[in-house]
Design a protein around this motif. Structure first.
Motif, PDB file in Angstrom:
ATOM      1  N   LEU A  40       0.859  -1.179   0.000  1.00  0.00           N
ATOM      2  CA  LEU A  40       0.000   0.000   0.000  1.00  0.00           C
ATOM      3  C   LEU A  40       0.894   1.227   0.000  1.00  0.00           C
ATOM      4  CD1 LEU A  40      -2.898   1.150   0.202  1.00  0.00           C
ATOM      5  CD2 LEU A  40      -2.627   1.072   2.687  1.00  0.00           C
ATOM      6  N   ARG A  41       0.808   2.045  -1.084  1.00  0.00           N
ATOM      7  CA  ARG A  41       1.620   3.253  -1.193  1.00  0.00           C
ATOM      8  C   ARG A  41       1.077   4.150  -2.292  1.00  0.00           C
ATOM      9  NH1 ARG A  41       6.902   2.343  -1.064  1.00  0.00           N
ATOM     10  NH2 ARG A  41       6.532   0.224  -0.371  1.00  0.00           N
ATOM     11  N   GLU A  42       1.615   5.375  -2.359  1.00  0.00           N
ATOM     12  CA  GLU A  42       1.248   6.307  -3.418  1.00  0.00           C
ATOM     13  C   GLU A  42       2.175   6.123  -4.614  1.00  0.00           C
ATOM     14  OE1 GLU A  42      -0.980  10.089  -1.547  1.00  0.00           O
ATOM     15  OE2 GLU A  42       1.196  10.225  -1.599  1.00  0.00           O
ATOM     16  N   TRP A  43       1.584   6.238  -5.801  1.00  0.00           N
ATOM     17  CA  TRP A  43       2.316   6.090  -7.059  1.00  0.00           C
ATOM     18  C   TRP A  43       2.031   7.272  -7.965  1.00  0.00           C
ATOM     19  CZ3 TRP A  43       5.686   2.180  -8.090  1.00  0.00           C
ATOM     20  CH2 TRP A  43       5.648   1.072  -7.250  1.00  0.00           C
ATOM     21  N   ALA A  44       3.069   7.688  -8.701  1.00  0.00           N
ATOM     22  CA  ALA A  44       2.891   8.688  -9.753  1.00  0.00           C
ATOM     23  C   ALA A  44       2.048   8.055 -10.856  1.00  0.00           C
ATOM     24  CB  ALA A  44       4.260   9.128 -10.278  1.00  0.00           C
ATOM     25  N   PRO A  45       1.483   8.864 -11.750  1.00  0.00           N
ATOM     26  CA  PRO A  45       0.537   8.350 -12.750  1.00  0.00           C
ATOM     27  C   PRO A  45       0.997   7.136 -13.556  1.00  0.00           C
ATOM     28  CG  PRO A  45       0.465  10.729 -12.742  1.00  0.00           C
ATOM     29  CD  PRO A  45       1.570  10.329 -11.807  1.00  0.00           C
ATOM     30  N   GLU A  46       2.226   7.060 -13.973  1.00  0.00           N
ATOM     31  CA  GLU A  46       2.693   5.921 -14.779  1.00  0.00           C
ATOM     32  C   GLU A  46       3.564   4.951 -13.962  1.00  0.00           C
ATOM     33  OE1 GLU A  46       1.547   5.450 -17.887  1.00  0.00           O
ATOM     34  OE2 GLU A  46       0.379   7.278 -17.578  1.00  0.00           O
ATOM     35  N   HIS A  47       3.450   5.010 -12.644  1.00  0.00           N
ATOM     36  CA  HIS A  47       4.236   4.174 -11.732  1.00  0.00           C
ATOM     37  C   HIS A  47       5.740   4.396 -11.889  1.00  0.00           C
ATOM     38  CE1 HIS A  47       0.435   1.723 -11.664  1.00  0.00           C
ATOM     39  NE2 HIS A  47       0.632   1.992 -10.391  1.00  0.00           N
ATOM     40  N   GLU A  48       6.136   5.598 -12.366  1.00  0.00           N
ATOM     41  CA  GLU A  48       7.558   5.879 -12.523  1.00  0.00           C
ATOM     42  C   GLU A  48       8.200   6.341 -11.216  1.00  0.00           C
ATOM     43  OE1 GLU A  48       5.548   9.820 -13.491  1.00  0.00           O
ATOM     44  OE2 GLU A  48       5.123   7.712 -13.856  1.00  0.00           O
ATOM     45  N   LYS A  49       7.383   6.815 -10.276  1.00  0.00           N
ATOM     46  CA  LYS A  49       7.860   7.226  -8.956  1.00  0.00           C
ATOM     47  C   LYS A  49       6.892   6.690  -7.915  1.00  0.00           C
ATOM     48  CE  LYS A  49       9.954  11.568 -10.408  1.00  0.00           C
ATOM     49  NZ  LYS A  49       9.924  13.026 -10.232  1.00  0.00           N
ATOM     50  N   MET A  50       7.412   6.524  -6.696  1.00  0.00           N
ATOM     51  CA  MET A  50       6.572   6.018  -5.609  1.00  0.00           C
ATOM     52  C   MET A  50       6.858   6.765  -4.325  1.00  0.00           C
ATOM     53  SD  MET A  50       8.522   2.441  -4.739  1.00  0.00           S
ATOM     54  CE  MET A  50       9.215   2.132  -6.341  1.00  0.00           C
ATOM     55  N   GLY A  51       5.865   6.783  -3.453  1.00  0.00           N
ATOM     56  CA  GLY A  51       6.031   7.335  -2.123  1.00  0.00           C
ATOM     57  C   GLY A  51       6.331   6.217  -1.136  1.00  0.00           C
ATOM     58  N   LYS A  52       6.489   6.596   0.120  1.00  0.00           N
ATOM     59  CA  LYS A  52       6.702   5.590   1.158  1.00  0.00           C
ATOM     60  C   LYS A  52       5.430   4.777   1.330  1.00  0.00           C
ATOM     61  CE  LYS A  52      10.168   8.124   3.688  1.00  0.00           C
ATOM     62  NZ  LYS A  52      10.563   8.726   4.967  1.00  0.00           N
ATOM     63  N   GLY A  53       5.624   3.521   1.690  1.00  0.00           N
ATOM     64  CA  GLY A  53       4.465   2.658   1.851  1.00  0.00           C
ATOM     65  C   GLY A  53       4.716   1.569   2.862  1.00  0.00           C
ATOM     66  N   VAL A  54       3.820   0.608   2.858  1.00  0.00           N
ATOM     67  CA  VAL A  54       3.922  -0.531   3.765  1.00  0.00           C
ATOM     68  C   VAL A  54       3.648  -1.802   2.972  1.00  0.00           C
ATOM     69  CG1 VAL A  54       1.508  -0.328   4.508  1.00  0.00           C
ATOM     70  CG2 VAL A  54       3.146  -1.485   5.971  1.00  0.00           C
ATOM     71  N   THR A  55       4.452  -2.842   3.247  1.00  0.00           N
ATOM     72  CA  THR A  55       4.229  -4.141   2.613  1.00  0.00           C
ATOM     73  C   THR A  55       3.696  -5.108   3.653  1.00  0.00           C
ATOM     74  OG1 THR A  55       6.512  -4.833   2.995  1.00  0.00           O
ATOM     75  CG2 THR A  55       6.030  -3.818   0.874  1.00  0.00           C
ATOM     76  N   LEU A  56       2.812  -5.988   3.205  1.00  0.00           N
ATOM     77  CA  LEU A  56       2.152  -6.925   4.113  1.00  0.00           C
ATOM     78  C   LEU A  56       2.152  -8.327   3.519  1.00  0.00           C
ATOM     79  CD1 LEU A  56      -0.981  -4.695   4.721  1.00  0.00           C
ATOM     80  CD2 LEU A  56       0.844  -5.060   6.364  1.00  0.00           C
ATOM     81  N   THR A  57       2.386  -9.326   4.367  1.00  0.00           N
ATOM     82  CA  THR A  57       2.220 -10.708   3.950  1.00  0.00           C
ATOM     83  C   THR A  57       0.723 -11.009   3.905  1.00  0.00           C
ATOM     84  OG1 THR A  57       2.215 -11.533   6.213  1.00  0.00           O
ATOM     85  CG2 THR A  57       4.374 -11.389   5.104  1.00  0.00           C
TER      86      THR A  57
END
Length: 73
Positions: A40-57
């Motif tokens: 779960l995180r923020e993504w730029a329109p074409e997924h070329e950049k990302m913000g901080k997020g969290v990964t979950l199993t």
């Protein structure tokens, strides 16, 4: 700093979108060739950049679902 490699294996959905076009998304992602995790995180329109997020199993995602189901909104 080492390059982070990722592959979005499944787009689950978008939760919100900012005025600048960034989208807060839940995806299934493989990071650096490892087993995919829910992310779960923020993504730029074409997924070329990302913000901080969290990964979950899967287990963590299920526990989060249980916590959210218990909320009175």
């Amino acid at each position: 700093m080492a390059e982070i490699k990722y592959e979005i294996q499944e787009t689950i959905g978008s939760i919100s979108q900012s005025p600048k076009g960034w989208s807060k998304e839940l995806n299934l992602i493989s990071w650096n060739g490892k087993a995919p995790k829910y992310d779960l995180r923020e993504w730029a329109p074409e997924h070329e950049k990302m913000g901080k997020g969290v990964t979950l199993t899967v287990e963590e995602l299920k526990e989060l679902r249980n916590l959210l189901n218990g909320l009175e909104l």
